[in-house]
Design a protein around this motif. Structure first.
Motif, PDB file in Angstrom:
ATOM      1  N   ASP A   1      -0.648  -7.739   2.007  1.00  0.00           N
ATOM      2  CA  ASP A   1      -0.176  -7.145   2.771  1.00  0.00           C
ATOM      3  C   ASP A   1       0.675  -5.870   1.863  1.00  0.00           C
ATOM      4  OD1 ASP A   1      -2.309  -8.404   4.993  1.00  0.00           O
ATOM      5  OD2 ASP A   1      -0.735  -9.577   5.053  1.00  0.00           O
ATOM      6  N   PRO A   2       0.896  -4.965   2.404  1.00  0.00           N
ATOM      7  CA  PRO A   2       1.552  -3.657   2.749  1.00  0.00           C
ATOM      8  C   PRO A   2       2.747  -3.321   2.250  1.00  0.00           C
ATOM      9  CG  PRO A   2       0.088  -2.661   4.119  1.00  0.00           C
ATOM     10  CD  PRO A   2      -0.476  -3.650   3.697  1.00  0.00           C
ATOM     11  N   VAL A   3       3.927  -3.243   2.184  1.00  0.00           N
ATOM     12  CA  VAL A   3       5.809  -3.484   2.611  1.00  0.00           C
ATOM     13  C   VAL A   3       5.602  -2.573   3.717  1.00  0.00           C
ATOM     14  CG1 VAL A   3       5.907  -4.993  -0.076  1.00  0.00           C
ATOM     15  CG2 VAL A   3       6.981  -2.400   0.789  1.00  0.00           C
ATOM     16  N   GLY A   4       4.851  -1.622   3.606  1.00  0.00           N
ATOM     17  CA  GLY A   4       5.814  -1.020   4.735  1.00  0.00           C
ATOM     18  C   GLY A   4       5.464   0.529   3.874  1.00  0.00           C
ATOM     19  N   VAL A   5       6.892   0.837   4.659  1.00  0.00           N
ATOM     20  CA  VAL A   5       7.646   2.835   4.414  1.00  0.00           C
ATOM     21  C   VAL A   5       8.320   2.307   2.896  1.00  0.00           C
ATOM     22  CG1 VAL A   5       9.347   4.417   5.055  1.00  0.00           C
ATOM     23  CG2 VAL A   5       7.552   3.280   6.884  1.00  0.00           C
ATOM     24  N   CYS A   6       8.204   2.803   2.416  1.00  0.00           N
ATOM     25  CA  CYS A   6       8.520   2.992   0.588  1.00  0.00           C
ATOM     26  C   CYS A   6       9.423   4.354   0.791  1.00  0.00           C
ATOM     27  CB  CYS A   6       7.177   2.371  -0.758  1.00  0.00           C
ATOM     28  SG  CYS A   6       6.620   1.189   0.219  1.00  0.00           S
TER      29      CYS A   6
ATOM     30  N   PRO B   1       0.647   2.952  -6.935  1.00  0.00           N
ATOM     31  CA  PRO B   1       0.650   1.918  -6.469  1.00  0.00           C
ATOM     32  C   PRO B   1       1.160   1.816  -5.071  1.00  0.00           C
ATOM     33  CG  PRO B   1       2.646   2.396  -8.234  1.00  0.00           C
ATOM     34  CD  PRO B   1       1.807   3.606  -7.694  1.00  0.00           C
ATOM     35  N   ALA B   2       2.160   2.678  -4.818  1.00  0.00           N
ATOM     36  CA  ALA B   2       2.225   2.275  -2.965  1.00  0.00           C
ATOM     37  C   ALA B   2       1.571   2.648  -2.458  1.00  0.00           C
ATOM     38  CB  ALA B   2       3.636   3.313  -2.844  1.00  0.00           C
ATOM     39  N   LEU B   3       0.731   3.982  -2.518  1.00  0.00           N
ATOM     40  CA  LEU B   3      -0.857   4.186  -1.627  1.00  0.00           C
ATOM     41  C   LEU B   3      -1.639   3.255  -2.025  1.00  0.00           C
ATOM     42  CD1 LEU B   3      -0.438   8.417  -2.234  1.00  0.00           C
ATOM     43  CD2 LEU B   3      -0.091   6.686   0.157  1.00  0.00           C
ATOM     44  N   LEU B   4      -1.640   2.813  -3.080  1.00  0.00           N
ATOM     45  CA  LEU B   4      -2.868   1.942  -3.065  1.00  0.00           C
ATOM     46  C   LEU B   4      -3.394   0.199  -2.434  1.00  0.00           C
ATOM     47  CD1 LEU B   4      -5.623   0.886  -4.890  1.00  0.00           C
ATOM     48  CD2 LEU B   4      -4.764  -0.162  -6.217  1.00  0.00           C
TER      49      LEU B   4
ATOM     50  N   GLY C   1       3.051  -3.435 -11.133  1.00  0.00           N
ATOM     51  CA  GLY C   1       3.565  -2.180 -10.801  1.00  0.00           C
ATOM     52  C   GLY C   1       2.996  -2.740  -9.074  1.00  0.00           C
ATOM     53  N   LEU C   2       1.368  -2.524  -8.915  1.00  0.00           N
ATOM     54  CA  LEU C   2       1.062  -2.191  -8.071  1.00  0.00           C
ATOM     55  C   LEU C   2       1.573  -3.280  -7.191  1.00  0.00           C
ATOM     56  CD1 LEU C   2      -0.826  -1.948  -5.810  1.00  0.00           C
ATOM     57  CD2 LEU C   2      -2.880  -3.645  -6.967  1.00  0.00           C
ATOM     58  N   HIS C   3       2.110  -4.939  -7.533  1.00  0.00           N
ATOM     59  CA  HIS C   3       2.866  -6.010  -7.432  1.00  0.00           C
ATOM     60  C   HIS C   3       3.980  -5.522  -6.125  1.00  0.00           C
ATOM     61  CE1 HIS C   3      -0.716  -8.893  -7.800  1.00  0.00           C
ATOM     62  NE2 HIS C   3      -0.496  -9.059  -9.298  1.00  0.00           N
ATOM     63  N   ALA C   4       4.407  -4.645  -6.763  1.00  0.00           N
ATOM     64  CA  ALA C   4       5.682  -4.659  -6.115  1.00  0.00           C
ATOM     65  C   ALA C   4       5.454  -3.621  -4.541  1.00  0.00           C
ATOM     66  CB  ALA C   4       6.775  -3.408  -7.203  1.00  0.00           C
ATOM     67  N   TYR C   5       4.192  -3.314  -4.658  1.00  0.00           N
ATOM     68  CA  TYR C   5       4.099  -3.236  -2.834  1.00  0.00           C
ATOM     69  C   TYR C   5       3.693  -3.381  -1.906  1.00  0.00           C
ATOM     70  CZ  TYR C   5       6.408   1.034  -5.140  1.00  0.00           C
ATOM     71  OH  TYR C   5       6.852   1.766  -6.607  1.00  0.00           O
ATOM     72  N   LEU C   6       3.848  -4.696  -2.491  1.00  0.00           N
ATOM     73  CA  LEU C   6       2.189  -6.188  -1.695  1.00  0.00           C
ATOM     74  C   LEU C   6       3.409  -7.288  -0.792  1.00  0.00           C
ATOM     75  CD1 LEU C   6      -0.973  -5.975  -3.781  1.00  0.00           C
ATOM     76  CD2 LEU C   6      -0.386  -5.306  -1.463  1.00  0.00           C
ATOM     77  N   SER C   7       3.196  -7.455   0.368  1.00  0.00           N
ATOM     78  CA  SER C   7       3.601  -8.768   0.790  1.00  0.00           C
ATOM     79  C   SER C   7       2.381  -9.599   0.834  1.00  0.00           C
ATOM     80  CB  SER C   7       4.176  -8.352   1.831  1.00  0.00           C
ATOM     81  OG  SER C   7       4.794  -9.281   2.889  1.00  0.00           O
ATOM     82  N   TYR C   8       3.104 -10.978   0.241  1.00  0.00           N
ATOM     83  CA  TYR C   8       1.790 -11.944   0.180  1.00  0.00           C
ATOM     84  C   TYR C   8       1.658 -13.241   1.435  1.00  0.00           C
ATOM     85  CZ  TYR C   8       1.356 -10.284  -4.573  1.00  0.00           C
ATOM     86  OH  TYR C   8       0.472  -9.470  -5.291  1.00  0.00           O
TER      87      TYR C   8
END
Length: 504
Positions: free
Chosen positions: A162-167, A186-189, A491-498
């Motif tokens: 899932d996306p983490v939210g507002v960055c 990566p945040a947008l993807l 770098g993409l994983h930094a904007y994802l929550s699991y």
């Protein structure tokens, strides 16, 4: 659109540039340019002349809150995060096309903001577009179903990303486009929404990227941008509706952001300062060194975080290499950053100019030998009161000197000896005797030996005979050079929550 007429100015390049957003009073919020609440303004200074050529609003709490609210509302609505990542990837590819269509004006504006030579900024749009296109290829990382059987059997777990939210994306002034884009793409993807806070000296060129995003059809509120002081950045980091922070900048500021995010239990990516080394082995091919010297050791007039400004040189070839480096550096053209032949431009700000000169004075006081440069560059006849320092090479530098230990962020190279009579262990020890760990290079005619030395250097990235960033490989620092990485799937994983959903 305003016009900046250089016809009667003392510039080497005489042309007329149509610069959008030269004087503006808006922020990009909710998919449109919105009148700033704040009445205060911040000047934009051309570091090659010292002249003001633009201005932007110095945002206040109302501006910041409006931007975060737009991002939060857009995220909560779920229209963006609800898309398949492959659909978001299509937007990324369209953004890339729109940025490339604006390459020339983006380059010239960037150069007017921070003095980076057009030889450098001419590639900014293509590089930014390449970053968007690379991350678009990673949509499968998010979209593919990931079901993992439990090792002991009996059930499985579906891992959701899932996306983490507002960055909050906070960028520096040295590469004001690409150091935003390596966070934004990566945040947008991932499905996040963002608020961008550009560095105070470079608030204009990023507006061209906002136009590209709007032209690509990205839904309103996904990307927001506000200009303001460092204090606004502090408030953005601590805003209660921000879920993730990504910052590139100095180590002292990074420490404050890390402390705030630790207190708030907020994920953070920090790409900070560096004091990298080029370890030169005795068998070095001097022509390879010459060809890669400026790009790897003084890129962007020394205003690049990962460059190897410390050259660790064997005693057996020390004076030869000192002479080669001095000749190469002093022979490179310094002048108007708007001229295509310019290699070295000005320091980006008057403050940075003064900092660089203070480091040069400290090196002389501590006994370093100035081989070339070491003083302001007198270009007044051409450019007026620009912030130019002559590219400088110091020999006989010892590891305890300030210029060998602290990040200067200017056109200064330090050359340090090591005794190569018994191998290269001393050189490796000198390279690792630093609080930083961001970049590094090994110069050698033996690629295998170079890789062996590179593996012993305590740094996030090391090149053999050159240095470059790879969009597909993680880039990040160790120790005082940061936390986390950018680029690559990492770098993409930094904007994802699991989330793991367990099922029989």
């Amino acid at each position: 659109m305003s016009t900046l007429n250089l016809e009667n100015s003392p510039r080497t390049v005489r042309t007329e540039l149509d610069i959008p957003y030269r004087h503006v009073d808006t922020h990009f919020i909710g998919g449109q340019w919105v009148q700033a609440h704040a009445s205060e303004r911040a000047d934009v200074v051309d570091p090659a002349t010292g002249q003001v050529w633009g201005s932007v609003p110095r945002g206040n709490d109302d501006d910041l809150n409006a931007a975060v609210a737009a991002a939060k509302d857009a995220f909560d609505a779920g229209a963006w995060s609800g898309l398949e990542a492959a659909e978001r990837a299509q937007y990324l590819n369209r953004i890339a096309d729109e940025i490339e269509a604006r390459a020339d004006i983006l380059s010239w504006t960037n150069s007017l903001e921070n003095g980076s030579p057009v030889a450098e900024t001419a590639g900014a749009a293509a590089n930014a577009a390449g970053i968007f296109r690379y991350f678009a290829t990673l949509a499968h990382v998010i979209d593919e179903e990931d079901v993992r059987p439990a090792p002991r059997g009996g059930f499985s777990s579906t891992v959701k990303r899932d996306p983490v939210g507002v960055c909050a994306l906070i960028a520096p002034w040295n590469f004001p486009i690409n150091l935003v884009v390596i966070k934004l793409a990566p945040a947008l993807l991932a499905g996040c929404t963002v608020v961008i806070k550009p560095a105070s000296p470079t608030p204009v060129s990023i507006r061209i990227v906002m136009d590209a995003i709007a032209a690509a059809g990205v839904p309103a509120g996904m990307v927001n941008m506000v200009t303001g002081s460092g204090q606004m950045g502090d408030k953005l980091v601590r805003h209660p509706d921000v879920a993730k922070v990504a910052f590139t900048g100095s180590t002292p500021v990074g420490r404050k952001i890390a402390a705030a995010c630790g207190e708030l239990l907020r994920p953070v990516t920090l790409e900070l300062g560096g004091k990298s080394s080029a370890v030169i082995l005795p068998d070095v091919d001097v022509e390879v060194l010459r060809a890669n010297l400026v790009r790897s050791c003084l890129r962007n007039t020394g205003q690049t975080c990962y460059i190897s400004t410390r050259l660790i040189v064997p005693t057996s070839r020390y004076e030869e290499i000192v002479q080669l480096v001095a000749e190469e550096i002093s022979g490179a053209a310094q002048g108007d950053p708007l001229a295509e032949a310019t290699v070295f431009g000005p320091c980006a700000t008057e403050s940075q100019y003064n900092t660089v000169l203070e480091y040069i004075d400290s090196a002389k006081a501590e006994g370093a030998r100035c081989v070339t440069g070491g003083e302001p560059a007198d270009l007044a006849g051409e450019l007026g009161q620009g912030f130019f320092v002559k590219p400088t090479v110091f020999a006989d530098v010892t590891p305890d000197m300030r210029i060998a230990r602290e990040e200067i962020f200017g056109p200064v190279i330090s050359m340090i000896k090591y005794d190569d009579s018994s191998g290269v262990e001393e050189a490796i020890a000198i390279a690792n005797n630093t609080e930083f760990g961001l970049g590094g290079i090994v110069f050698t005619a033996d690629e295998e030996a170079g890789r062996a030395v590179a593996e012993k250097i305590d740094s996030g990235s090391v090149g053999v005979n050159f240095f470059a960033s790879n969009h597909a490989a993680p880039f990040g620092g160790r120790h005082d050079s940061g936390m986390g990485v950018e680029y690559g799937p990492e770098g993409l994983h930094a904007y994802l929550s699991y989330k793991s959903i367990h099922h029989r």
